[in-house]
Design a protein around this motif. Structure first.
Motif, mmCIF file in Angstrom:
data_model
loop_
_atom_site.group_PDB
_atom_site.id
_atom_site.type_symbol
_atom_site.label_atom_id
_atom_site.label_comp_id
_atom_site.label_asym_id
_atom_site.label_seq_id
_atom_site.Cartn_x
_atom_site.Cartn_y
_atom_site.Cartn_z
ATOM 1 N N LEU A 54 0.825 -1.210 0.000
ATOM 2 C CA LEU A 54 0.000 0.000 0.000
ATOM 3 C C LEU A 54 0.858 1.259 0.000
ATOM 4 C CD1 LEU A 54 -2.983 -0.948 2.343
ATOM 5 C CD2 LEU A 54 -2.784 -1.139 -0.143
ATOM 6 N N ARG B 146 -7.080 -2.392 -5.330
ATOM 7 C CA ARG B 146 -8.057 -3.390 -4.914
ATOM 8 C C ARG B 146 -7.364 -4.362 -3.948
ATOM 9 N NH1 ARG B 146 -8.731 -3.313 -10.433
ATOM 10 N NH2 ARG B 146 -7.914 -5.421 -10.644
ATOM 11 N N ALA B 147 -7.550 -4.105 -2.668
ATOM 12 C CA ALA B 147 -6.821 -4.884 -1.657
ATOM 13 C C ALA B 147 -7.106 -6.373 -1.768
ATOM 14 C CB ALA B 147 -7.180 -4.378 -0.262
ATOM 15 N N ASP B 148 -8.345 -6.724 -2.110
ATOM 16 C CA ASP B 148 -8.692 -8.143 -2.199
ATOM 17 C C ASP B 148 -8.016 -8.838 -3.377
ATOM 18 O OD1 ASP B 148 -10.329 -7.834 0.007
ATOM 19 O OD2 ASP B 148 -12.111 -7.394 -1.199
ATOM 20 N N VAL C 141 -4.768 -8.288 -4.124
ATOM 21 C CA VAL C 141 -3.333 -8.383 -3.835
ATOM 22 C C VAL C 141 -3.017 -9.802 -3.368
ATOM 23 C CG1 VAL C 141 -1.433 -7.552 -2.408
ATOM 24 C CG2 VAL C 141 -3.179 -5.946 -3.246
ATOM 25 N N ASP D 141 -0.683 -6.549 9.389
ATOM 26 C CA ASP D 141 -1.327 -6.395 8.089
ATOM 27 C C ASP D 141 -0.305 -6.720 7.010
ATOM 28 O OD1 ASP D 141 -2.504 -5.599 5.712
ATOM 29 O OD2 ASP D 141 -3.301 -3.728 6.515
ATOM 30 N N LEU E 151 -0.296 -6.242 3.923
ATOM 31 C CA LEU E 151 -0.170 -5.217 2.887
ATOM 32 C C LEU E 151 0.642 -4.021 3.354
ATOM 33 C CD1 LEU E 151 -3.682 -5.171 1.170
ATOM 34 C CD2 LEU E 151 -1.796 -6.815 0.985
ATOM 35 N N VAL F 120 -8.122 2.827 -1.363
ATOM 36 C CA VAL F 120 -8.055 1.373 -1.264
ATOM 37 C C VAL F 120 -9.486 0.859 -1.286
ATOM 38 C CG1 VAL F 120 -7.308 -0.605 0.101
ATOM 39 C CG2 VAL F 120 -5.960 1.509 0.123
ATOM 40 N N GLN G 3 -11.758 -2.355 -0.562
ATOM 41 C CA GLN G 3 -11.692 -3.635 0.140
ATOM 42 C C GLN G 3 -13.075 -3.993 0.665
ATOM 43 O OE1 GLN G 3 -8.828 -3.830 3.369
ATOM 44 N NE2 GLN G 3 -8.568 -6.024 3.047
ATOM 45 N N LEU H 20 -6.035 6.052 0.719
ATOM 46 C CA LEU H 20 -4.718 5.420 0.666
ATOM 47 C C LEU H 20 -3.682 6.439 1.117
ATOM 48 C CD1 LEU H 20 -2.771 3.116 -0.218
ATOM 49 C CD2 LEU H 20 -2.746 4.187 -2.483
#
Length: 333
Positions: free
Chosen positions: A222, A239-241, A243, A259, A261, A303, A305, A312
């Motif tokens: 991130l 798109r965090a999901d 990654v 975390d 990320l 971000v 999620q 961000l």
């Protein structure tokens, strides 16, 4: 100040005003710009400097790869390294030999010369600190940098989040993690140290349409995405999901309340491209896993999620630093 990278606001206020410039410096210091690019006629010289401060073991290997990764993120070929080692008085001769053996093996595997540096024992450091300058070369018309992204570019990530941090935690906190994390998972996680180079994907991506590249280091995926957007003067949706997070990283982060990320992630490279399918195909053909994790845009940096958006921003500190302070008596490494 807290351990970790100096925040962008302080860099702008206290560091950047004092930098000097000349016209043959094509790419100078800036947020997200980890390498300088110098005009050498038909070629450019790419130069970068990095410390290793968050790891106890595998210091020599990490020093070589982390510095060369900044060069690789321009699409240039690393040529030479200058390695400075500052050792505390309690260091042993075998510690120095281990560091240099690992550094030499890593450099030889990439065809890079360790051309010089400095080695010193000093009471000013509590743990050994390695600082590496890497020098690379590229044709003048065949390099990229972090400021090259454009609105509408796809944002790709090679490999997965938290590769370096996973290896460090599995090694340096092995006793703490033994039990909460199965031993076979820790063994696999320790082998992530073999994947911290992004030189292969840098070579492929620069030929496959990359408009910008930025390696993932302190602050994780991130923070690296924010830095790339800042360098390019753009917004971004991550798109965090999307990654990739490996099971070993997920298990270690769950055990430590971290975390993934936001965990230091050398071994992964952010790539922006106008043609994500072509660039992904080229990476995968070279045996490099990659995923489409976001889009560069004019406007906000966010971000996405679980169907929700949040701002961000760069991490105030890497998860590695927080964890080491919590679980190791020396405070930081």
């Amino acid at each position: 100040m807290i351990p970790g990278k100096v925040p962008p606001a302080l860099l702008r206020r206290l560091v950047y005003p004092h930098l000097t410039h000349r016209p043959d410096v094509l790419v100078a210091a800036g947020i997200g710009q980890d390498s300088a690019v110098l005009d050498f006629g038909a070629h450019v010289c790419v130069a970068t400097c990095d410390p290793i401060t968050g790891a106890v073991r595998h210091l020599g290997r990490l020093a070589v790869h982390v510095a060369c990764n900044d060069v690789a993120a321009t699409g240039a070929e690393p040529v030479a390294l200058l390695l400075t080692l500052l050792l505390p008085p309690q260091a042993r001769e075998e510690d120095l030999e281990t560091i240099m053996r690992e550094a030499g093996q890593a450099a030889a595997a990439m065809g890079v010369a360790i051309a010089g540096g400095h080695t010193e024992v000093t009471p000013r450091v509590a743990e050994t600190v390695a600082v590496v300058t890497a020098i690379g070369r590229a044709p003048r018309d065949a390099y990229v940098h972090a400021a090259g992204a454009r609105p509408g570019d796809a944002l790709l990530l090679t490999k997965a989040a938290g590769i370096e941090g996973t290896a460090i935690l599995a090694t340096d906190l092995a006793e703490r993690l033994d039990g909460p994390v199965p031993r076979q998972v820790l063994e696999r996680a320790r082998r992530f140290i073999d994947e911290v180079s992004v030189l292969p994907e840098g070579r492929v991506a620069v030929r496959a349409g990359a408009t910008a590249m930025h390696d993932v280091t302190e602050g994780g995926v991130l923070t690296a995405a924010w830095e790339l957007a800042e360098a390019s003067g753009l917004g971004v949706t991550v798109r965090a999901d999307a990654v990739p997070v490996r099971p070993e990283t997920a298990a270690i982060c769950a055990a430590l309340g971290a975390d993934p990320l936001l965990l230091i992630g050398s071994g992964a490279l952010l790539v922006t491209t106008r043609d994500p399918e072509a660039t992904l195909a080229a990476l995968r053909a070279a045996g490099i896993p990659a995923a489409h994790i976001g889009t560069m845009q004019a406007g906000e940096r966010v971000v996405q999620q679980g169907g929700r958006l949040r701002a961000l921003a760069p991490a105030p500190r890497d998860e590695l630093w927080r964890i080491l302070e919590e679980y190791t008596p020396r405070g930081s490494s």
